[in-house]
Design a protein around this motif. Sequence first.
Motif, PDB file in Angstrom:
ATOM      1  N   GLN A  23       0.861  -1.256   0.006  1.00 39.43           N
ATOM      2  CA  GLN A  23      -0.012   0.035  -0.044  1.00 39.43           C
ATOM      3  C   GLN A  23       0.946   1.350  -0.008  1.00 39.43           C
ATOM      4  O   GLN A  23       1.939   1.098   0.379  1.00 39.43           O
ATOM      5  CB  GLN A  23      -0.889   0.008   1.253  1.00 39.43           C
ATOM      6  CG  GLN A  23      -1.722  -1.314   1.553  1.00 39.43           C
ATOM      7  CD  GLN A  23      -2.806  -1.323   0.555  1.00 39.43           C
ATOM      8  OE1 GLN A  23      -3.505  -0.335   0.200  1.00 39.43           O
ATOM      9  NE2 GLN A  23      -3.305  -2.673   0.396  1.00 39.43           N
ATOM     10  N   TYR A  28      -5.187   8.254   3.423  1.00 39.72           N
ATOM     11  CA  TYR A  28      -6.291   8.860   2.934  1.00 39.72           C
ATOM     12  C   TYR A  28      -7.499   8.095   2.842  1.00 39.72           C
ATOM     13  O   TYR A  28      -7.170   6.716   3.383  1.00 39.72           O
ATOM     14  CB  TYR A  28      -6.081   9.009   1.271  1.00 39.72           C
ATOM     15  CG  TYR A  28      -5.867   7.726   0.780  1.00 39.72           C
ATOM     16  CD1 TYR A  28      -6.884   7.216  -0.178  1.00 39.72           C
ATOM     17  CD2 TYR A  28      -4.913   7.067   0.560  1.00 39.72           C
ATOM     18  CE1 TYR A  28      -6.866   5.836  -0.618  1.00 39.72           C
ATOM     19  CE2 TYR A  28      -4.796   5.836   0.025  1.00 39.72           C
ATOM     20  CZ  TYR A  28      -5.679   5.420  -0.724  1.00 39.72           C
ATOM     21  OH  TYR A  28      -5.720   4.082  -1.327  1.00 39.72           O
ATOM     22  N   SER A  30     -10.322   8.695   0.731  1.00 35.21           N
ATOM     23  CA  SER A  30     -11.174   8.988  -0.515  1.00 35.21           C
ATOM     24  C   SER A  30     -10.366   9.438  -1.625  1.00 35.21           C
ATOM     25  O   SER A  30      -9.090   9.506  -1.373  1.00 35.21           O
ATOM     26  CB  SER A  30     -12.139  10.146  -0.179  1.00 35.21           C
ATOM     27  OG  SER A  30     -11.529  11.354  -0.237  1.00 35.21           O
ATOM     28  N   VAL A  31     -10.733   9.239  -2.883  1.00 35.81           N
ATOM     29  CA  VAL A  31     -10.086   9.705  -4.040  1.00 35.81           C
ATOM     30  C   VAL A  31      -9.438  10.852  -3.885  1.00 35.81           C
ATOM     31  O   VAL A  31      -8.114  11.263  -4.261  1.00 35.81           O
ATOM     32  CB  VAL A  31     -10.601   9.274  -5.363  1.00 35.81           C
ATOM     33  CG1 VAL A  31      -9.506   9.632  -6.327  1.00 35.81           C
ATOM     34  CG2 VAL A  31     -11.190   7.981  -5.325  1.00 35.81           C
ATOM     35  N   LEU A  34      -6.527  11.318  -1.290  1.00 34.15           N
ATOM     36  CA  LEU A  34      -5.346  10.537  -2.171  1.00 34.15           C
ATOM     37  C   LEU A  34      -4.593  11.639  -2.910  1.00 34.15           C
ATOM     38  O   LEU A  34      -3.524  11.854  -2.879  1.00 34.15           O
ATOM     39  CB  LEU A  34      -5.621   9.431  -2.827  1.00 34.15           C
ATOM     40  CG  LEU A  34      -4.529   8.817  -3.601  1.00 34.15           C
ATOM     41  CD1 LEU A  34      -3.310   8.385  -2.615  1.00 34.15           C
ATOM     42  CD2 LEU A  34      -5.151   7.536  -4.542  1.00 34.15           C
ATOM     43  N   GLU A 105     -15.718  15.921  -8.235  1.00 31.17           N
ATOM     44  CA  GLU A 105     -15.167  14.294  -8.323  1.00 31.17           C
ATOM     45  C   GLU A 105     -13.591  14.343  -9.122  1.00 31.17           C
ATOM     46  O   GLU A 105     -13.442  15.210  -9.738  1.00 31.17           O
ATOM     47  CB  GLU A 105     -16.042  13.349  -9.375  1.00 31.17           C
ATOM     48  CG  GLU A 105     -17.497  13.138  -8.640  1.00 31.17           C
ATOM     49  CD  GLU A 105     -17.439  12.537  -7.340  1.00 31.17           C
ATOM     50  OE1 GLU A 105     -16.689  11.585  -7.068  1.00 31.17           O
ATOM     51  OE2 GLU A 105     -18.047  13.233  -6.349  1.00 31.17           O
ATOM     52  N   ARG A 108     -11.138  10.315 -13.934  1.00 31.40           N
ATOM     53  CA  ARG A 108     -10.122   9.086 -14.075  1.00 31.40           C
ATOM     54  C   ARG A 108      -9.521   8.991 -15.322  1.00 31.40           C
ATOM     55  O   ARG A 108      -8.586   7.907 -15.552  1.00 31.40           O
ATOM     56  CB  ARG A 108     -11.270   7.791 -14.264  1.00 31.40           C
ATOM     57  CG  ARG A 108     -11.882   7.305 -12.993  1.00 31.40           C
ATOM     58  CD  ARG A 108     -12.576   6.108 -13.118  1.00 31.40           C
ATOM     59  NE  ARG A 108     -11.602   4.895 -13.395  1.00 31.40           N
ATOM     60  CZ  ARG A 108     -11.858   3.761 -13.028  1.00 31.40           C
ATOM     61  NH1 ARG A 108     -12.929   3.456 -12.383  1.00 31.40           N
ATOM     62  NH2 ARG A 108     -11.016   2.957 -13.289  1.00 31.40           N
ATOM     63  N   VAL A 127      -2.390   8.565  -8.568  1.00 31.42           N
ATOM     64  CA  VAL A 127      -4.075   8.231  -8.488  1.00 31.42           C
ATOM     65  C   VAL A 127      -4.731   7.224  -9.383  1.00 31.42           C
ATOM     66  O   VAL A 127      -5.491   6.441  -9.004  1.00 31.42           O
ATOM     67  CB  VAL A 127      -4.584   9.949  -8.740  1.00 31.42           C
ATOM     68  CG1 VAL A 127      -6.106   9.734  -8.712  1.00 31.42           C
ATOM     69  CG2 VAL A 127      -4.003  10.721  -7.871  1.00 31.42           C
ATOM     70  N   ALA A 131      -5.944   4.514  -6.681  1.00 34.19           N
ATOM     71  CA  ALA A 131      -7.569   4.845  -6.675  1.00 34.19           C
ATOM     72  C   ALA A 131      -8.199   3.949  -7.665  1.00 34.19           C
ATOM     73  O   ALA A 131      -9.244   3.535  -7.245  1.00 34.19           O
ATOM     74  CB  ALA A 131      -7.922   6.392  -6.789  1.00 34.19           C
ATOM     75  N   PHE A 132      -7.825   3.950  -8.840  1.00 31.60           N
ATOM     76  CA  PHE A 132      -8.464   3.121  -9.926  1.00 31.60           C
ATOM     77  C   PHE A 132      -8.008   1.822 -10.303  1.00 31.60           C
ATOM     78  O   PHE A 132      -8.542   1.282 -11.309  1.00 31.60           O
ATOM     79  CB  PHE A 132      -8.779   4.194 -11.086  1.00 31.60           C
ATOM     80  CG  PHE A 132      -9.351   5.598 -10.676  1.00 31.60           C
ATOM     81  CD1 PHE A 132     -10.675   5.571 -10.059  1.00 31.60           C
ATOM     82  CD2 PHE A 132      -8.813   6.602 -10.971  1.00 31.60           C
ATOM     83  CE1 PHE A 132     -11.122   6.647  -9.743  1.00 31.60           C
ATOM     84  CE2 PHE A 132      -9.352   7.902 -10.573  1.00 31.60           C
ATOM     85  CZ  PHE A 132     -10.585   7.985  -9.889  1.00 31.60           C
TER      86      PHE A 132
END
Length: 216
Positions: A23, A28, A30-31, A34, A105, A108, A127, A131-132
């Motif tokens: 990790q 964090y 939430s996105v 982060l 938001e 992406r 990110v 995150a994705f």
Amino acid sequence: MKMNSADIEPFFATLKAANPQPQTELEYSSVFELLAAVLLSAQATDVGVNKATRRLFPVANTPSKILALGVEGLGEYIKTIGLYRNKAKHLIETCRILVEQHGGEVPRSREALEALPGVGRKTANVVLNVAFGEATMAVDTHIFRVGNRTGLASGKTPLAVEQQLMKRVPAAYLVDAHHWLILHGRYVCQARKPLCWQCGVAAWCSFKPKTPAPAA
């Protein structure tokens, strides 16, 4: 010297066995948190960023809440981080764009991320990966050093190292590879003197001469 292609699989298999689910060390929940933490982490340590965001995020952890603080207000929370004035301006501008163009938001796409102030290729890669879940390689100073020193991916620029890694790292390890390499560079393959005698992947590394264990 380039790492032998046959050595890359056991190199990553060993890193994975030691740390199956690596990790980021940034904190964090939430996105957006982060994204903010990574933006603040340029030329700063994760430990230092976490100290600041532990104060900031309970008060403001969305683009609109950070916008409401303003540059000066945000600066008060992050002034322990290097280059904090510039980072405060960048983060405020980023929050404004997120609110006005992305409904608050985090986007992406790489293109939309890199259009945010203070967000370069490395931040976008973090990110997209963390995150994705995309297979990207965020080349920081640790990965740049480990790639070149081990012979896994040599290059004179972070982008050159990134492109080499994307070609050479086996697909099964790509999503987690940048975490393993960062942690390896931070704690074992250190800048001043690599701790070769403690290194689990020394057998496959092209670095010569290996650092001997210090005398007892």
